[in-house]
Design an enzyme around this catalytic site. Structure first.
Site, mmCIF file in Angstrom:
data_model
loop_
_atom_site.group_PDB
_atom_site.id
_atom_site.type_symbol
_atom_site.label_atom_id
_atom_site.label_comp_id
_atom_site.label_asym_id
_atom_site.label_seq_id
_atom_site.Cartn_x
_atom_site.Cartn_y
_atom_site.Cartn_z
ATOM 1 C CB SER A 1 -0.850 30.137 -3.981
ATOM 2 O OG SER A 1 0.338 30.483 -3.313
ATOM 3 C CE LYS B 1 -5.949 24.066 2.614
ATOM 4 N NZ LYS B 1 -5.108 24.990 1.842
#
Lengths: 243, 243
Positions: free
Chosen positions: A154, A193
């Site tokens: 993921s 991120k």
DNA sequence: ATATAACACGAACATACGTTCTGTGTCAAG
DNA sequence: CTTGACACAGAACGTATGTTCGTGTTATAT
């Protein structure tokens, strides 16, 4: 004419011997009164009188007014050959370069990051990895870092593989451009991120330059849980064959 | 049932470290107040609370009511040769864990991998990185490894970023499932992929599980140049903002 | 929600502690 | 005999120091 001071007397020697013995025996120096008791000097001012002379002779040091603040001045220890000294110094440098970081669990998309609790003992973790301090990003001091192993595919938009080790530090806020682990409460999802705050919303920029960012209009749903400082990938062979 | 005591906490460790350091520096132990000042504990009764626990853990001794009467309990003193041997052994362990690998250049898609020549001196490289040996894949012995810094985005199908450090070893042949750097003479291109030989052709499998493999029908045009054993990514903040 | 041990803290207190002060005795040298 | 350095002593004092007490908060098992 007046008489001049002699050298060390028996009382000086008695005091010096007592200081040395006493520190070895008890782990802390004697008080002025204890020196007096041990050397047959009944007055604290006489003990002080002799200690003052021992300071002048360069045999002891005192920190004035602190209790038990007397220490012997020892001859510099016998020096070792220069190469041994250098080797020891090098060993110190090497030991400092190696940084042990607790490996505390796994990170995967469907759960928040298992950040260490505030009283976590970084020195006594059950499992840890070693890294070289020089591989850290240049402004990273290596304090209170923890490592997590990535589970699942993921995180590939962060260029992070299943099995990779992510080295992090706890954070609840981030600066623009830092890579963070965030828990998105709107999606029940953790993601890694680059973080940017712009015009009241959050932009989460993937590390993979071919992928588009995520925009989150409600910054409250972006819970920063840590900053990523390093990723490590052991590259073993894989077993699977493609269809 | 109520909560139970954990082991040593950060405060315990801070106190122990301070006691050790302080005695070395000043020649006499600190007072209760000095311990508090040094470890961020504002109350003498809390310092006493922690010292009591350290006594219970068998780590220190105190002579009650005497000033500065705290001493660390050390292992029984070894002879000098034993102490030297123990320290040297520890230094050997640490030094062996830290592996210096020459950083010999960059890897990018449009040139072959700059593998070291056969007479390359791995111990005397101009530039090197340190890694911890325990982070290597389990069967990797750490011999004749070299590192390259990735330049450009051409390796993202290998989950490798611009700026990452790839640790490799020379190889001209590969086994199935190993990640290799290959120079494709038919394309004038270097790529990092998992290598499979099947039915007379070569399958090059990207690390990114969402991408398809490359099939090369003429194995002669696939020049294996090295095997990848590790990838390291320092995660600094990025400056660019997305369009 | 409750109980309770762990954790944390400040204040008060008595004693430990080192310094200063004052005084006395001894003795070598002039 | 005088003088001054040296050695010694006890008392007083202010501060350093460790312990005790009471109170509050938190984590955690039930």
């Amino acid at each position: 004419m007046v008489r001049t001071r002699r050298g060390l007397t028996e009382r000086h020697h008695n005091i010096l011997n007592y200081l040395d013995k006493r520190l070895s025996e008890r782990g802390y120096p004697p008080s002025i009164r204890e020196i007096g008791e041990a050397t047959g000097i009944s007055s604290t001012s006489v003990v002080t009188y002799y200690l003052k002379q021992l300071v002048e002779f360069g045999l002891i040091e005192r920190d004035p007014k602190f209790s038990r603040a007397v220490r012997l001045i020892k001859e510099p220890e016998l020096s070792v050959p220069q190469r041994v000294a250098e080797a020891v110094q090098n060993a110190v440098v090497v030991a400092d370069e190696l940084l042990s970081i607790p490996l505390i669990g796994r990170i995967f998309a469907s759960a928040p990051v298992p950040v260490p609790p505030s009283d976590f003992n970084y020195f006594d973790a059950e499992s840890s990895i070693n890294i070289a301090r020089s591989l850290l990003p240049s402004r990273e001091k290596g304090i209170e870092l923890f490592a997590l192993e990535v589970q699942g595919d993921s995180m590939i938009d962060a260029m992070v593989n299943d099995g990779d080790i992510v080295v992090m530090k706890k954070a609840e806020q981030a600066n623009n451009g830092e890579m963070v682990a965030v828990w998105l409460t709107g999606k029940d999802e953790t993601t890694l991120k680059y973080f940017f705050k712009e015009k009241g919303r959050v932009r989460l920029q993937p590390a993979n330059p071919t992928m588009k960012p995520i925009y989150v209009n409600d910054p409250q749903t972006v819970q920063v849980q840590g900053k990523v400082v390093m990723v490590i990938r052991k590259v073993d062979r894989i077993q699977s064959t493609a269809a």
